[in-house]
Scaffold this motif. Structure first.
Motif, PDB file in Angstrom:
ATOM      1  N   THR A 160      27.903  38.250  65.947  1.00 39.24           N
ATOM      2  CA  THR A 160      28.024  36.974  65.235  1.00 39.24           C
ATOM      3  C   THR A 160      27.731  37.101  63.751  1.00 39.24           C
ATOM      4  N   ASP A 161      27.051  38.189  63.363  1.00 37.27           N
ATOM      5  CA  ASP A 161      26.713  38.399  61.958  1.00 37.27           C
ATOM      6  C   ASP A 161      26.594  39.895  61.696  1.00 37.27           C
ATOM      7  N   LEU A 162      26.262  40.252  60.468  1.00 34.80           N
ATOM      8  CA  LEU A 162      26.210  41.649  60.060  1.00 34.80           C
ATOM      9  C   LEU A 162      24.837  42.285  60.253  1.00 34.80           C
ATOM     10  N   THR A 163      23.942  41.601  60.936  1.00 39.98           N
ATOM     11  CA  THR A 163      22.621  42.172  61.195  1.00 39.98           C
ATOM     12  C   THR A 163      22.298  42.181  62.694  1.00 39.98           C
ATOM     13  N   SER A 164      23.315  42.056  63.530  1.00 42.45           N
ATOM     14  CA  SER A 164      23.134  42.125  64.982  1.00 42.45           C
ATOM     15  C   SER A 164      23.936  43.306  65.521  1.00 42.45           C
TER      16      SER A 164
END
Length: 475
Positions: free
Chosen positions: A310-314
């Motif tokens: 869902t995002d760039l840190t998962s």
């Protein structure tokens, strides 16, 4: 511009050119041109398409249209436009329109290309690279051998580049060979043809390179052992050429940072450049696909988009839950024509397809290939599955994927609509076979753990990893 009549007289060795006033050559009686489609166009979609043209001047007394030398039935048109519908064959097609009026003839030629490989089930490969014959499967570190090539090769700048994975190098040659056991002429990542050490020259060394892609003036290599993708500012042909920059690490001397963020990669197994200039990377260890809207020129450039998370840190497999149309687990290959995007979602034993290029983070896929049903028949099961598919490639009209665990390549028709039933199988005699080398010895019609797949005009290339070779299939 009107052409004036010239009167030429030769008197005593002197040539006189007289231009009578108001006296002009007439233009051609008739001219014919094609108006659509464009010359040299690649046709993606239906092979039946409209063709239009323009006839100028006098109404023709005769007119003909041929496709690949065969006449197309078309009524005699008057001056103005003409139109018809033609059905293209696989590969190259040539249309010729000819009009005749007042004893003069005008012709126009239109060349079109319909990408389609009519391969037969279980057919022999045409050429082998990395082995002297189809009957050998020996790893080697020489000017003509390979060691467990994993990823897809690429044609860049007229050169064929092959990731020679276990030799920690990328090898290449001018064009595609037509004979077995061809020698390489380009070497990247090593200083000699007999070395295979990952080395310490971090701006030019590889650790298990796994795929190659590029543009007319840039070569891009997935370097998973160094957790990065290397980008060359040019098409290198000189021994040990250094890369210009890297994505996945902050510099060309950093290889160990695998943080879950917009900059870093973990075990990236594949990279692909779309026709629209995007760089798409299978960030395998982070269970996602990263997208750069343009090819970065500076190391450490953060990605613009992400799929599978869902995002760039998962970075959890399947987002920490079960597989869905929005999740990924260990993706190992990507392909895109700039509109459609296909991902080999290896850990989930499937291939996902986005029918329009996704721009939202974590966008769901539109099409799933995991269990393709076929009509029951002699020697065929009612259902086939995928086992750890590790490669995916396309020519726009067909999709080919490596069903690695089943030791075969499957081909699917993408046009006129995506057909989830495979139409082609290679490496096995039919859709029921799943054994390495068909339970026998390596041969021209067998595969063992195939991975990288690349489709070029007129041929398919497969990294036959278990047999430590690259195979070229032609219709």
């Amino acid at each position: 511009m009107p052409k004036r009549r010239l009167l030429v007289l030769a008197l005593a060795g002197i040539v006189l050119v007289l231009v009578p006033t108001g006296c002009e050559f007439p233009g051609p009686a008739v001219t014919v041109t094609f108006t659509s489609p464009s010359n040299n166009q690649r046709i993606i979609g239906s092979r039946t398409l409209p063709v239009t043209g323009l006839i100028s001047g006098t109404d023709p007394s005769a007119f003909s249209l041929t496709l690949n030398g065969s006449a197309v039935n078309l009524a005699l048109p008057t001056a103005g436009t003409f139109s018809t519908s033609v059905t293209l064959k696989d590969g190259a097609n040539t249309l010729v329109a000819t009009a005749t009026a007042s004893g003069e003839t005008s012709s126009a030629t239109l060349d079109l290309y319909y990408p389609y490989l009519a391969l037969g089930n279980g057919q022999d490969a045409s050429t082998v690279v990395g082995q002297a014959t189809f009957g050998t499967a020996n790893a080697g570190t020489t000017i003509s051998t390979l060691s467990s090539p994993v990823g897809a090769p690429a044609l860049v700048g007229g050169n064929l580049y092959i990731p020679d994975t276990a030799n920690n190098r990328v090898v290449g040659m001018a064009g595609v060979p037509s004979f077995n056991g061809a020698s390489f002429s380009i070497l990247l990542g090593q200083t000699s043809w007999t070395t295979s050490d990952p080395g310490t020259l971090l701006d030019r060394s590889f650790s298990t390179p796994s795929s190659v892609t590029g543009t007319a003036d840039q070569l891009i290599i997935a370097d998973p052992g160094h957790n990065r993708v290397l980008i060359y500012g040019g098409v290198p042909t000189v021994l040990n050429t250094p890369a210009r920059s890297a994505v996945g690490q902050s510099s060309l001397t950093a290889t160990r940072n695998t943080s879950c963020d917009a900059v870093h990669l973990a075990d990236p197994q594949a990279a692909f450049v779309t026709p629209t200039g995007r760089l798409v990377v299978a960030d395998t260890g982070h269970h996602r696909v990263l997208i750069w809207n343009s090819i970065p020129e500076v190391s450490g450039t953060p990605a613009d988009g992400v799929l599978g998370q869902t995002d760039l840190t998962s970075c959890l497999p399947n987002r920490g839950g079960s597989a869905s149309k929005s999740t990924l687990s260990g993706p190992r290959d990507v392909w895109s024509d700039g509109t459609r995007l296909a991902v080999a979602d290896t850990g989930n034993n499937r291939v996902l397809i986005w029918t329009s290029f996704p721009t939202a983070k974590g966008a769901p896929a539109d099409v799933l290939i995991d269990q393709g049903t076929i009509v029951p028949g002699p020697g065929q099961p009612t259902v086939i599955g995928l086992s750890a598919p590790r490669g995916v490639g396309s020519n726009g009209n067909q999709l080919f994927l490596s069903d690695t665990g089943h030791h075969r390549i499957l081909g699917f028709d993408l046009e006129p609509s995506i057909n989830l039933t495979p139409t082609i199988v290679l490496g096995q005699a039919d859709f029921s076979g799943t054994a390495a080398n068909r339970s026998g010895s390596t041969a021209a019609n067998t595969l063992s753990g195939p991975q990288g797949v690349r489709v070029f005009d007129g041929m398919l290339m497969v990294a036959d990893t278990g047999n430590t070779r690259e195979l070229i299939y032609r219709p």
